[in-house]
Design a protein around this motif. Sequence first.
Motif, PDB file in Angstrom:
ATOM      1  N   ALA A 384       0.821  -0.998  -0.291  1.00  0.00           N
ATOM      2  CA  ALA A 384      -0.002  -0.212  -0.165  1.00  0.00           C
ATOM      3  C   ALA A 384       0.896   1.301  -0.049  1.00  0.00           C
ATOM      4  O   ALA A 384       0.889   2.244  -0.740  1.00  0.00           O
ATOM      5  CB  ALA A 384      -1.271  -0.005   1.415  1.00  0.00           C
ATOM      6  N   LEU A 385       1.605   1.639   0.657  1.00  0.00           N
ATOM      7  CA  LEU A 385       2.698   2.318   1.172  1.00  0.00           C
ATOM      8  C   LEU A 385       3.358   2.748  -0.438  1.00  0.00           C
ATOM      9  O   LEU A 385       3.901   3.567  -1.191  1.00  0.00           O
ATOM     10  CB  LEU A 385       4.158   1.799   1.585  1.00  0.00           C
ATOM     11  N   ILE A 386       3.826   1.479  -1.380  1.00  0.00           N
ATOM     12  CA  ILE A 386       4.761   1.944  -2.449  1.00  0.00           C
ATOM     13  C   ILE A 386       3.627   2.251  -3.413  1.00  0.00           C
ATOM     14  O   ILE A 386       3.608   2.996  -4.509  1.00  0.00           O
ATOM     15  CB  ILE A 386       4.915   0.062  -3.310  1.00  0.00           C
ATOM     16  N   ALA A 387       1.710   1.710  -3.506  1.00  0.00           N
ATOM     17  CA  ALA A 387       1.511   2.684  -3.966  1.00  0.00           C
ATOM     18  C   ALA A 387       1.163   3.919  -4.247  1.00  0.00           C
ATOM     19  O   ALA A 387       0.377   4.849  -4.885  1.00  0.00           O
ATOM     20  CB  ALA A 387      -0.249   1.908  -3.711  1.00  0.00           C
ATOM     21  N   ARG A 388       1.128   3.948  -2.687  1.00  0.00           N
ATOM     22  CA  ARG A 388       0.745   5.739  -2.214  1.00  0.00           C
ATOM     23  C   ARG A 388       2.087   6.282  -2.718  1.00  0.00           C
ATOM     24  O   ARG A 388       1.858   7.830  -3.098  1.00  0.00           O
ATOM     25  CB  ARG A 388       0.885   5.991  -0.483  1.00  0.00           C
ATOM     26  N   PHE A 402       8.273  10.065   4.890  1.00  0.00           N
ATOM     27  CA  PHE A 402       7.703  10.605   5.883  1.00  0.00           C
ATOM     28  C   PHE A 402       6.757   9.363   6.644  1.00  0.00           C
ATOM     29  O   PHE A 402       6.691   9.137   7.317  1.00  0.00           O
ATOM     30  CB  PHE A 402       6.617  11.324   4.711  1.00  0.00           C
ATOM     31  N   TYR A 403       6.314   8.491   5.658  1.00  0.00           N
ATOM     32  CA  TYR A 403       5.460   7.437   5.859  1.00  0.00           C
ATOM     33  C   TYR A 403       5.901   6.483   7.066  1.00  0.00           C
ATOM     34  O   TYR A 403       5.924   5.718   8.108  1.00  0.00           O
ATOM     35  CB  TYR A 403       4.650   6.952   4.802  1.00  0.00           C
ATOM     36  N   GLU A 412      -2.620   5.051   8.825  1.00  0.00           N
ATOM     37  CA  GLU A 412      -4.377   5.060   8.089  1.00  0.00           C
ATOM     38  C   GLU A 412      -4.196   4.426   6.680  1.00  0.00           C
ATOM     39  O   GLU A 412      -4.898   4.490   5.876  1.00  0.00           O
ATOM     40  CB  GLU A 412      -3.907   6.690   7.559  1.00  0.00           C
ATOM     41  N   LEU A 413      -2.969   4.135   6.404  1.00  0.00           N
ATOM     42  CA  LEU A 413      -2.948   3.222   5.410  1.00  0.00           C
ATOM     43  C   LEU A 413      -2.936   1.633   5.760  1.00  0.00           C
ATOM     44  O   LEU A 413      -3.689   0.997   4.599  1.00  0.00           O
ATOM     45  CB  LEU A 413      -1.205   3.495   4.971  1.00  0.00           C
ATOM     46  N   ARG A 414      -2.836   1.548   6.978  1.00  0.00           N
ATOM     47  CA  ARG A 414      -3.216  -0.345   7.036  1.00  0.00           C
ATOM     48  C   ARG A 414      -4.885  -0.278   7.938  1.00  0.00           C
ATOM     49  O   ARG A 414      -5.191  -0.878   7.363  1.00  0.00           O
ATOM     50  CB  ARG A 414      -2.494  -0.361   8.853  1.00  0.00           C
TER      51      ARG A 414
END
Length: 479
Positions: A384-388, A402-403, A412-414
């Motif tokens: 999900a982080l890679i997609a963001r 940052f994340y 908030e991604l989880r």
Amino acid sequence: MQVTEIKAEGLKREFQVVLPAAELESRLATELDGIKGKVQIKGFRPGKVPVAHLRKVYGRSVMADVVQNAVTEANQKIVEDNKLKLALEPQVQMPEDKDEIEKALDAKGDLSFKVALEVMPSFDLVDLSDVSLTKQVVTPSDEEVNETIERMASANRPFTDRPEGQYAESGDRLTINFTGRIDGTPFEGGTGEDINLDLGSNTFIPGFEDQLLGAKVGDERLVKVTFPENYGAAHLAGKEAEFDVTVKAIQFPGELTIDDELAKNFGMDSLDALKDAVRTTMGREYEAASRQKLKKGLLDALDSRYSFELPPSLVHQEFAAVWAQVEQDLKNRGKTFEDEDTTEEKAREEYRRIAERRVRLGLVLAQAGESADIKVSDDEVNQALIARVRQFPGQEQQVWDFYRKTPQALAELRAPLFEEKVVDHVLGQVKLVEEPVSKEALFADEDDAEDSSKGEAAKADAPKAETAEAAPAGESNPA
């Protein structure tokens, strides 16, 4: 340390904690003895500073640490001994009497303070085997696929300059300069240079494009229009405006060809491969819309079957977040509650009910997920982080850092990952009936469905849901 429950009303608890002076003295002495070998004081060898002297120099600062540690210990003791599940962090209330505090800091008097808590409600998960939900299913038709490819071809067709002296026709691409005025005064965002405009595309203000039909290169025209009442920039909505427009170039569209060469422009080997890709993409869009409506139906069913006391602070926090968004939206649109045919009081009541619903559903889904031992893996969060990160070209490293350095951002991604897993789990407990429908039926009331379910369950795995408002239409052109 003495801990006594002094209040239990609904989900609220209050405890009185007393730390006797003798225990304060003992804890202080232990802490001072622990730092004796670490401090350096002029006139004393390391480790040989008398405790009495240490107390004179460091007593108050060390006692502050003693008190903080005692508060932390008391909070843990209260939670563990009473097997409480907290809704929010404990609220500690120290004595208002300054003399009492001074005596405690000197270990000459007891330290007494109160700890106020809000606990999570206790409820049982209900049986959902009698719940029946309908999942709308749309299969992309050949006609829809072909229409989409035609639009793709049209958007990528070549344009050629019209011979000198020819007039602009619908479908032509104009390059224009313009300067807009309202009541004779230029307005911010009303000027543009070398702007491309496809006549007939309806991308500019209604009536703007029509007044450029029949123009020639070099023509200067006065275009008069009225901004729509719902225009994105509130200060322009409903206003009459004039634009001085200069036509700099006119191009006509080339032949619309749909073949393998077109497919290769989109990275496909053949037209059939392009059609398959379009069909797959459309299928994903339909599936996403179908799931959104199904999810709303599930949340409505859950909301109707659960009724329990809600932690007041959680409701207050959720309402504050919702209300701030409502007020910001009204401000962005230049509207009032009266414009929306309501009053602030009625709106507050409505959005408080929404906040209560979100908290209730969040707690239900959280318990459902906990009961089923649903987890979100680190690998899923990383994906999900890679997609963001990919959403910010050129800033990938900064966004990644940052994340990685912000636990709340990762939470908030989880949250939506956890939510979707729980929704899948709960959907497995109800009866699902698939219903083939048209695309129009699937997307009917889509906005209402999205608004109703947005963020309700995100609280199941994170403190708040992430929301984003779409920016209003830009003012760099009269679109």
